[in-house]
Scaffold this active site. Structure first.
Site, PDB file in Angstrom:
ATOM      1  N   ASN A 210      10.789 -42.689 -19.736  1.00  0.00           N
ATOM      2  CA  ASN A 210      11.808 -43.535 -19.765  1.00  0.00           C
ATOM      3  C   ASN A 210      13.210 -42.675 -19.112  1.00  0.00           C
ATOM      4  O   ASN A 210      13.092 -41.302 -19.190  1.00  0.00           O
ATOM      5  CB  ASN A 210      12.208 -44.474 -20.707  1.00  0.00           C
ATOM      6  CG  ASN A 210      12.473 -43.653 -21.995  1.00  0.00           C
ATOM      7  OD1 ASN A 210      13.633 -42.792 -22.187  1.00  0.00           O
ATOM      8  ND2 ASN A 210      11.622 -43.700 -23.011  1.00  0.00           N
ATOM      9  N   ILE A 309       8.450 -44.844 -35.382  1.00  0.00           N
ATOM     10  CA  ILE A 309       8.723 -43.549 -36.242  1.00  0.00           C
ATOM     11  C   ILE A 309       9.841 -44.001 -37.242  1.00  0.00           C
ATOM     12  O   ILE A 309       9.664 -43.520 -38.594  1.00  0.00           O
ATOM     13  CB  ILE A 309       9.336 -42.485 -35.402  1.00  0.00           C
ATOM     14  CG1 ILE A 309       8.125 -42.102 -34.132  1.00  0.00           C
ATOM     15  CG2 ILE A 309       9.791 -41.176 -36.012  1.00  0.00           C
ATOM     16  CD1 ILE A 309       8.601 -41.139 -33.090  1.00  0.00           C
TER      17      ILE A 309
HETATM   18  O1  C5P Z   1      12.638 -51.604 -31.725  1.00  0.00           O
HETATM   19  P1  C5P Z   1      13.510 -50.503 -30.881  1.00  0.00           P
HETATM   20  O2  C5P Z   1      12.769 -49.588 -29.851  1.00  0.00           O
HETATM   21  O3  C5P Z   1      14.597 -51.303 -30.283  1.00  0.00           O
HETATM   22  O4  C5P Z   1      14.423 -49.631 -32.115  1.00  0.00           O
HETATM   23  C1  C5P Z   1      15.252 -48.691 -31.700  1.00  0.00           C
HETATM   24  C2  C5P Z   1      15.131 -47.666 -32.749  1.00  0.00           C
HETATM   25  O5  C5P Z   1      14.089 -47.549 -33.485  1.00  0.00           O
HETATM   26  C3  C5P Z   1      15.886 -46.309 -32.588  1.00  0.00           C
HETATM   27  O6  C5P Z   1      16.412 -45.858 -33.606  1.00  0.00           O
HETATM   28  C4  C5P Z   1      14.623 -45.545 -32.203  1.00  0.00           C
HETATM   29  O7  C5P Z   1      14.629 -44.334 -32.076  1.00  0.00           O
HETATM   30  C5  C5P Z   1      13.476 -46.177 -33.123  1.00  0.00           C
HETATM   31  N1  C5P Z   1      11.991 -45.947 -32.622  1.00  0.00           N
HETATM   32  C6  C5P Z   1      11.207 -45.203 -33.380  1.00  0.00           C
HETATM   33  N2  C5P Z   1       9.895 -45.264 -33.031  1.00  0.00           N
HETATM   34  C7  C5P Z   1       9.540 -46.396 -32.047  1.00  0.00           C
HETATM   35  C8  C5P Z   1      10.385 -47.174 -31.613  1.00  0.00           C
HETATM   36  C9  C5P Z   1      11.692 -47.000 -31.696  1.00  0.00           C
HETATM   37  O8  C5P Z   1      11.542 -44.496 -34.093  1.00  0.00           O
HETATM   38  N3  C5P Z   1       8.195 -46.231 -31.636  1.00  0.00           N
END
Ligand code: C5P
Length: 401
Positions: A210, A309
């Site tokens: 991305n 994560i």
């Molecule tokens: O669910 P979404 O992607 O909108 O959430 C964003 C938050 O979750 C951010 O803090 C991003 O770094 C974290 N995130 C993560 N692992 C993922 C997806 C998002 O840590 N697989």
């Protein structure tokens, strides 16, 4: 921002070509509220004129120890007492050697001996002179005496050589001054930050990713470091320089980032998930490059979900850090941000409306609202550095509460 408001900086300039950068440095320091008193060696005046430095600093330049008129106004002892910080930039091999020997054979070295203000030295010279054992030993002596050594940087030099010995750029020196004077509410705390995109391999040559630039995460790392924290940055593939004093771990895929995050989270007080982690990855990574076929105009890749994560970190049973997430939304920002805060069990979430042009992804500016269970705080459009400073200050407050 007046980050140096009222701070008295005595800028000592010695005779190196980097002296031409001191006019810019002085302007940037004054812009941030500092008072700058320039002191020049005789050699420095061959590279930049006292008139220039007087014009940009708004104060007469001091350059002589034996000038009765100067001594009658602000004499060398008064000057030495006036400073909150003595910054020697550029500091030539000769100035460093004289300081190391404890000499006071001109106004600048006398001031260095007479001041009880902290002293920062920004070496600037030819790379061979810098690497010379005498210079190295002299710099080590100054560091041992408690002086801060800021730089040098490596790169192309005015003489055509390439190597270490370039004076730090004015803005890097300004950052050092800001960090030096900043409150350190995160002293003794440690922060781990994920930043940038992840790369999900399709085959040995292709991947899905991305547009995240990593700028926000890197700005947070720099801000946390300036507030006194020990900082680890888990960075996806980005082309950004690691902020000074920050430990960086490079990763590529979400799984890779997840493994490193879980390894680091328990060792830190704060975890900030700023990375734009790919939600899905190809189920299989082809061992060989996938070939075009003539029998179909379509191809499909089966994707599987990546681990979340930040949710994994926030659900840690032991040594769970204070966990801060990000939410990039295009509508109903508060609702979606608060839902994410609760669902991922976060302590804080920083939400931005990415439907507004000029903020968020890939831009240099951002506007964010920070939400936590009992409240919220809006941070209006500003540079990512300024937003990062405010977010880190807000985290520091929550940790203290
Ligand atoms: O669910 P979404 O992607 O909108 O959430 C964003 C938050 O979750 C951010 O803090 C991003 O770094 C974290 N995130 C993560 N692992 C993922 C997806 C998002 O840590 N697989």
């Amino acid at each position: 921002m007046q980050t140096l408001a009222g701070k008295k900086i005595l800028l000592g300039i010695s005779g190196g070509i980097a002296a031409y950068k001191c006019a810019e440095l002085t302007r940037r320091l004054i812009e941030r509220g500092a008072q700058v008193q320039v002191v020049m060696t005789h050699a420095a005046k061959e590279f930049i004129t006292p008139l220039t430095m007087q014009a940009v600093s708004g104060r007469p330049v001091s350059d002589s120890l034996l000038d009765p008129a100067a001594e009658a106004s602000m004499g060398h002892i008064e000057l030495a007492k006036w400073a909150d910080l003595v910054l020697l930039a550029p500091a030539t091999a000769d100035l460093i050697a004289r300081m190391s020997a404890g000499m006071g054979n001109d106004l600048l070295t006398t001031l260095v001996l007479a001041t009880d203000a902290p002293i920062a030295v920004s070496p600037a010279m030819n790379q061979q002179m810098y690497l010379n054992i005498a210079t190295q030993e002299n710099i080590a002596t100054l560091a041992r005496r408690g002086m801060s050594i800021w730089g040098p940087a490596a790169g192309e030099q005015a003489c055509g050589d390439v190597g270490p010995g370039r004076m730090l750029e004015p803005m890097q020196l300004v950052s050092h001054c800001e960090a030096f004077f900043a409150d350190k509410p995160l002293e003794g705390k440690s922060v781990v930050i994920t930043a940038g995109p992840t790369r999900e391999a399709i085959d040995p040559v292709r991947y899905i990713s991305n547009h995240s630039s990593g700028k926000m995460g890197f700005a947070l790392a720099e801000a946390a470091q300036k507030l006194g924290a020990q900082v680890t940055l888990i960075a996806g593939p980005v082309s950004l320089t690691t902020p000074q004093g920050v430990e960086r771990i490079n990763v590529d895929s979400a799984q890779n980032m997840h493994a490193k995050a879980m390894e680091q989270a328990a060792k830190h007080n704060v975890f900030i998930g700023c990375a734009a982690v790919a939600d899905y990855r190809p189920e299989v990574i082809a061992e060989q490059k996938i070939k075009k076929t003539d029998d179909s105009d379509q191809m499909s890749i089966t994707m599987v979900k990546n681990p979340d994560i930040i949710a994994s970190v926030a659900s840690m049973k032991e040594a769970r850090p204070f966990t801060v997430g990000f939410a990039a939304e295009t509508q109903d920002v508060e609702h979606y941000a608060r839902t994410k805060l609760a669902k991922k069990n976060l302590d804080m979430i920083c939400a931005n409306d990415v439907s507004v042009e000029g903020q968020g992804f890939n831009s240099n500016d951002n506007a964010i609202t920070v939400y936590w269970k009992e409240g919220k705080q809006s941070l209006t459009l500003a540079s990512k550095q300024q937003i990062a400073q405010q977010i880190m200050a807000s985290i520091a407050e929550k940790l203290e509460a």
